[in-house]
Enzyme design. Structure first.
Site, short mmCIF file in Angstrom:
data_model
loop_
_atom_site.label_atom_id
_atom_site.label_comp_id
_atom_site.label_asym_id
_atom_site.label_seq_id
_atom_site.Cartn_x
_atom_site.Cartn_y
_atom_site.Cartn_z
N LYS A 1 -0.94 4.95 4.55
CA LYS A 1 -1.87 4.02 5.22
C LYS A 1 -1.43 3.83 6.66
CE LYS A 1 -4.03 -0.53 4.77
NZ LYS A 1 -5.37 0.02 5.07
N HIS B 1 0.84 -1.20 0.00
CA HIS B 1 0.00 0.00 0.00
C HIS B 1 0.87 1.25 0.00
CE1 HIS B 1 -3.27 -2.74 1.13
NE2 HIS B 1 -4.11 -1.76 0.81
#
Length: 276
Positions: free
Chosen positions: A169, A165
Protein backbone atom coordinates in the site's frame (compact mmCIF):
# COMPACT_ATOMS: atom_id res chain seq x y z
CA UNK A 1 -32.89 8.57 -14.36
CA UNK A 2 -30.47 6.60 -16.52
CA UNK A 3 -31.85 4.42 -19.28
CA UNK A 4 -31.34 0.85 -18.04
CA UNK A 5 -32.39 -0.73 -21.34
CA UNK A 6 -28.72 -1.44 -22.08
CA UNK A 7 -25.98 -2.89 -19.83
CA UNK A 8 -23.66 -0.37 -18.17
CA UNK A 9 -20.31 -0.22 -20.05
CA UNK A 10 -17.49 -0.37 -17.50
CA UNK A 11 -13.81 0.51 -17.97
CA UNK A 12 -11.56 -0.86 -15.21
CA UNK A 13 -8.45 1.29 -14.64
CA UNK A 14 -5.72 -0.61 -12.77
CA UNK A 15 -7.17 -3.87 -14.09
CA UNK A 16 -4.07 -6.01 -13.40
CA UNK A 17 -3.80 -4.93 -9.75
CA UNK A 18 -5.17 -6.97 -6.85
CA UNK A 19 -8.39 -4.95 -6.57
CA UNK A 20 -8.65 -4.45 -10.34
CA UNK A 21 -8.73 -8.21 -10.94
CA UNK A 22 -11.58 -8.63 -8.45
CA UNK A 23 -13.52 -5.82 -10.14
CA UNK A 24 -13.01 -7.43 -13.56
CA UNK A 25 -14.46 -10.73 -12.28
CA UNK A 26 -17.39 -9.03 -10.55
CA UNK A 27 -18.31 -6.86 -13.56
CA UNK A 28 -18.01 -9.83 -15.94
CA UNK A 29 -20.50 -11.78 -13.80
CA UNK A 30 -23.01 -8.90 -13.41
CA UNK A 31 -26.01 -9.25 -15.75
CA UNK A 32 -26.57 -5.49 -16.03
CA UNK A 33 -22.95 -4.58 -16.91
CA UNK A 34 -20.50 -5.17 -19.74
CA UNK A 35 -16.72 -5.00 -19.39
CA UNK A 36 -15.81 -2.54 -22.14
CA UNK A 37 -12.12 -2.02 -21.38
CA UNK A 38 -9.21 -2.88 -19.11
CA UNK A 39 -6.44 -0.33 -18.52
CA UNK A 40 -3.13 -0.95 -16.80
CA UNK A 41 0.27 0.71 -17.12
CA UNK A 42 2.25 -2.45 -16.28
CA UNK A 43 4.19 -3.43 -19.39
CA UNK A 44 4.12 -7.17 -18.60
CA UNK A 45 0.33 -7.35 -19.02
CA UNK A 46 -0.09 -5.34 -22.24
CA UNK A 47 -2.21 -7.18 -24.80
CA UNK A 48 -3.09 -10.04 -22.44
CA UNK A 49 -6.72 -11.10 -22.00
CA UNK A 50 -7.86 -9.45 -18.77
CA UNK A 51 -10.05 -12.44 -17.89
CA UNK A 52 -7.05 -14.77 -17.88
CA UNK A 53 -5.00 -12.24 -15.85
CA UNK A 54 -7.87 -11.96 -13.34
CA UNK A 55 -8.07 -15.75 -13.02
CA UNK A 56 -11.43 -16.32 -14.69
CA UNK A 57 -12.44 -17.39 -18.19
CA UNK A 58 -11.11 -15.43 -21.24
CA UNK A 59 -13.21 -12.28 -21.73
CA UNK A 60 -11.78 -11.17 -25.09
CA UNK A 61 -10.86 -7.81 -23.57
CA UNK A 62 -7.14 -7.06 -23.92
CA UNK A 63 -5.30 -5.00 -21.31
CA UNK A 64 -4.13 -1.69 -22.82
CA UNK A 65 -2.44 1.43 -21.44
CA UNK A 66 -4.38 4.13 -23.32
CA UNK A 67 -6.99 5.41 -20.85
CA UNK A 68 -7.98 8.38 -22.99
CA UNK A 69 -8.60 6.23 -26.06
CA UNK A 70 -10.75 3.85 -24.03
CA UNK A 71 -12.79 6.74 -22.57
CA UNK A 72 -13.43 8.02 -26.11
CA UNK A 73 -14.67 4.53 -27.03
CA UNK A 74 -16.95 4.53 -23.97
CA UNK A 75 -18.60 7.80 -25.05
CA UNK A 76 -19.94 6.01 -28.16
CA UNK A 77 -21.92 3.44 -26.13
CA UNK A 78 -25.73 3.67 -25.92
CA UNK A 79 -25.66 3.56 -22.11
CA UNK A 80 -23.77 5.92 -19.79
CA UNK A 81 -20.20 4.65 -19.24
CA UNK A 82 -18.43 4.18 -15.89
CA UNK A 83 -14.69 4.09 -15.08
CA UNK A 84 -13.70 2.17 -11.96
CA UNK A 85 -10.30 3.38 -10.73
CA UNK A 86 -8.01 1.30 -8.51
CA UNK A 87 -4.64 2.71 -9.57
CA UNK A 88 -2.10 4.79 -7.62
CA UNK A 89 -2.28 8.01 -5.58
CA UNK A 90 0.10 9.67 -8.09
CA UNK A 91 -2.25 9.25 -11.06
CA UNK A 92 -5.78 9.06 -9.63
CA UNK A 93 -6.51 12.83 -9.76
CA UNK A 94 -5.73 13.10 -13.48
CA UNK A 95 -7.58 9.83 -14.20
CA UNK A 96 -10.76 11.11 -12.54
CA UNK A 97 -10.54 14.55 -14.11
CA UNK A 98 -10.07 13.01 -17.56
CA UNK A 99 -13.06 10.68 -17.10
CA UNK A 100 -15.31 13.57 -16.03
CA UNK A 101 -14.11 15.62 -19.03
CA UNK A 102 -15.35 12.85 -21.33
CA UNK A 103 -18.64 12.46 -19.45
CA UNK A 104 -17.66 9.02 -18.14
CA UNK A 105 -18.71 8.51 -14.51
CA UNK A 106 -15.77 7.68 -12.21
CA UNK A 107 -16.07 5.26 -9.29
CA UNK A 108 -12.86 5.72 -7.31
CA UNK A 109 -11.42 3.24 -4.83
CA UNK A 110 -7.87 4.61 -5.02
CA UNK A 111 -7.02 6.53 -1.84
CA UNK A 112 -4.49 9.32 -1.42
CA UNK A 113 -6.49 12.25 -2.84
CA UNK A 114 -6.07 15.39 -0.72
CA UNK A 115 -9.14 17.30 0.54
CA UNK A 116 -8.23 20.10 -1.87
CA UNK A 117 -8.09 17.68 -4.83
CA UNK A 118 -11.46 16.18 -3.85
CA UNK A 119 -12.93 19.70 -3.67
CA UNK A 120 -11.52 20.57 -7.12
CA UNK A 121 -12.93 17.35 -8.60
CA UNK A 122 -16.32 18.06 -6.97
CA UNK A 123 -16.41 21.52 -8.58
CA UNK A 124 -15.38 20.06 -11.94
CA UNK A 125 -18.08 17.36 -11.73
CA UNK A 126 -20.69 20.00 -10.80
CA UNK A 127 -19.81 22.12 -13.84
CA UNK A 128 -20.00 19.03 -16.07
CA UNK A 129 -23.21 17.77 -14.35
CA UNK A 130 -21.42 14.42 -14.20
CA UNK A 131 -21.79 11.96 -11.34
CA UNK A 132 -18.68 10.73 -9.52
CA UNK A 133 -18.18 8.54 -6.47
CA UNK A 134 -15.07 8.56 -4.28
CA UNK A 135 -15.24 5.63 -1.86
CA UNK A 136 -12.39 5.20 0.68
CA UNK A 137 -13.71 1.74 1.57
CA UNK A 138 -16.26 -0.38 -0.28
CA UNK A 139 -16.93 -2.74 2.65
CA UNK A 140 -20.39 -2.64 4.24
CA UNK A 141 -18.77 -3.83 7.48
CA UNK A 142 -16.48 -0.79 7.55
CA UNK A 143 -19.45 1.55 7.11
CA UNK A 144 -21.09 -0.13 10.11
CA UNK A 145 -17.86 0.23 12.14
CA UNK A 146 -17.73 3.95 11.36
CA UNK A 147 -21.37 4.41 12.35
CA UNK A 148 -20.73 2.57 15.64
CA UNK A 149 -17.68 4.80 16.26
CA UNK A 150 -19.79 7.93 15.79
CA UNK A 151 -22.29 6.54 18.34
CA UNK A 152 -19.54 5.68 20.83
CA UNK A 153 -17.96 9.13 20.57
CA UNK A 154 -20.88 10.56 22.56
CA UNK A 155 -19.64 8.69 25.63
CA UNK A 156 -15.83 8.66 25.24
CA UNK A 157 -13.37 11.55 25.10
CA UNK A 158 -10.29 9.46 24.28
CA UNK A 159 -9.88 7.62 20.97
CA UNK A 160 -7.07 6.32 18.76
CA UNK A 161 -7.24 4.64 15.34
CA UNK A 162 -4.95 1.79 14.26
CA UNK A 163 -5.01 0.76 10.60
CA UNK A 164 -3.12 -2.27 9.31
CA UNK A 165 -2.49 -3.02 5.62
CA UNK A 166 -0.29 -5.09 3.31
CA UNK A 167 3.16 -3.66 2.64
CA UNK A 168 2.38 -2.79 -1.00
CA UNK A 169 0.00 0.00 0.00
CA UNK A 170 1.51 3.29 -1.15
CA UNK A 171 -0.23 5.82 1.12
CA UNK A 172 -0.42 6.16 4.89
CA UNK A 173 -2.60 6.67 6.81
CA UNK A 174 -5.25 4.81 4.82
CA UNK A 175 -8.10 6.76 3.28
CA UNK A 176 -10.51 4.82 5.49
CA UNK A 177 -8.69 5.81 8.68
CA UNK A 178 -8.62 9.44 7.58
CA UNK A 179 -12.33 9.31 6.76
CA UNK A 180 -13.09 7.73 10.17
CA UNK A 181 -11.11 10.49 11.94
CA UNK A 182 -12.89 13.11 9.84
CA UNK A 183 -16.31 11.71 10.80
CA UNK A 184 -15.40 11.77 14.50
CA UNK A 185 -13.86 15.24 14.14
CA UNK A 186 -17.07 16.68 12.70
CA UNK A 187 -19.05 15.95 15.86
CA UNK A 188 -18.11 19.17 17.63
CA UNK A 189 -15.70 17.86 20.25
CA UNK A 190 -11.93 17.61 20.71
CA UNK A 191 -10.53 14.23 21.82
CA UNK A 192 -7.63 13.10 23.95
CA UNK A 193 -7.26 16.07 26.32
CA UNK A 194 -3.62 15.93 27.51
CA UNK A 195 -2.94 14.73 31.05
CA UNK A 196 0.89 14.91 30.88
CA UNK A 197 3.45 16.65 28.69
CA UNK A 198 4.36 13.95 26.17
CA UNK A 199 7.86 13.52 24.75
CA UNK A 200 8.41 11.41 21.64
CA UNK A 201 11.83 9.77 21.94
CA UNK A 202 11.43 8.71 18.29
CA UNK A 203 9.50 11.05 15.96
CA UNK A 204 6.13 9.57 15.07
CA UNK A 205 6.03 7.20 18.03
CA UNK A 206 2.57 8.50 18.94
CA UNK A 207 1.30 8.21 15.37
CA UNK A 208 0.01 11.04 13.23
CA UNK A 209 -2.46 13.59 14.53
CA UNK A 210 -5.67 14.00 12.51
CA UNK A 211 -8.71 16.18 13.21
CA UNK A 212 -9.56 17.24 16.77
CA UNK A 213 -6.64 15.50 18.50
CA UNK A 214 -7.33 12.01 17.08
CA UNK A 215 -4.20 9.85 16.65
CA UNK A 216 -3.81 7.42 13.73
CA UNK A 217 -1.23 4.62 13.71
CA UNK A 218 -0.33 2.81 10.46
CA UNK A 219 1.07 -0.75 10.26
CA UNK A 220 2.41 -2.21 6.98
CA UNK A 221 3.26 -5.94 6.84
CA UNK A 222 3.06 -8.75 4.27
CA UNK A 223 0.28 -11.15 5.24
CA UNK A 224 -2.16 -8.37 6.08
CA UNK A 225 -4.90 -7.24 3.68
CA UNK A 226 -6.90 -4.37 5.23
CA UNK A 227 -7.81 -3.99 8.91
CA UNK A 228 -8.86 -1.15 11.20
CA UNK A 229 -9.34 -0.70 14.94
CA UNK A 230 -10.95 2.25 16.67
CA UNK A 231 -10.09 2.16 20.37
CA UNK A 232 -12.04 4.28 22.86
CA UNK A 233 -10.75 4.63 26.42
CA UNK A 234 -12.21 5.81 29.70
CA UNK A 235 -11.28 5.17 33.33
CA UNK A 236 -11.59 1.42 33.94
CA UNK A 237 -12.64 0.43 30.42
CA UNK A 238 -11.59 0.10 26.76
CA UNK A 239 -14.12 -0.16 23.93
CA UNK A 240 -12.61 -1.55 20.70
CA UNK A 241 -14.26 -1.66 17.29
CA UNK A 242 -12.41 -3.75 14.69
CA UNK A 243 -12.98 -4.69 11.07
CA UNK A 244 -10.88 -7.34 9.30
CA UNK A 245 -10.76 -8.09 5.59
CA UNK A 246 -9.88 -11.70 4.79
CA UNK A 247 -10.59 -11.53 1.05
CA UNK A 248 -10.97 -8.64 -1.39
CA UNK A 249 -14.22 -10.13 -2.67
CA UNK A 250 -15.88 -8.44 0.34
CA UNK A 251 -15.60 -5.11 -1.49
CA UNK A 252 -17.38 -6.22 -4.65
CA UNK A 253 -21.04 -5.75 -3.55
CA UNK A 254 -20.11 -2.14 -2.72
CA UNK A 255 -18.29 -1.65 -6.05
CA UNK A 256 -21.23 -3.00 -8.09
CA UNK A 257 -23.66 -0.85 -6.08
CA UNK A 258 -21.50 2.23 -6.78
CA UNK A 259 -21.42 1.50 -10.54
CA UNK A 260 -25.23 1.28 -10.60
CA UNK A 261 -25.69 4.43 -8.50
CA UNK A 262 -23.14 6.72 -10.15
CA UNK A 263 -24.99 6.85 -13.49
CA UNK A 264 -27.93 8.41 -11.63
CA UNK A 265 -25.82 11.20 -10.08
CA UNK A 266 -25.07 14.72 -11.37
CA UNK A 267 -22.34 15.58 -8.86
CA UNK A 268 -19.51 14.07 -6.79
CA UNK A 269 -20.40 12.05 -3.69
CA UNK A 270 -17.82 10.94 -1.09
CA UNK A 271 -18.33 7.77 0.98
CA UNK A 272 -20.22 4.50 0.57
CA UNK A 273 -22.62 5.39 3.39
CA UNK A 274 -24.10 8.21 1.23
CA UNK A 275 -25.45 5.74 -1.36
CA UNK A 276 -26.60 2.86 0.86
Amino acid sequence: MANQQYPIPVVVNGAAGKMGREVVKAVAQANDMTLLGAIDRSLEYQGQDVGEVAGCEPLEVPIVSDLQGMLVLATQEKQQGVMVDFTHPDSVYENVRTAIAYGIRPVVGTTGLSPQQIQELAEFADKASTGALIIPNFSIGMVLLQQAAVQASQYFDHVEIIELHHNQKADAPSGTALQTAQMLGELGKTYNPPTVKETEKLPGARGSQADEGIRIHSVRLPGLIAHQEVMFGAPGQIYTLRHDTSDRSCYMPGVLLAIRKVIQLKSLVYGLEKIL
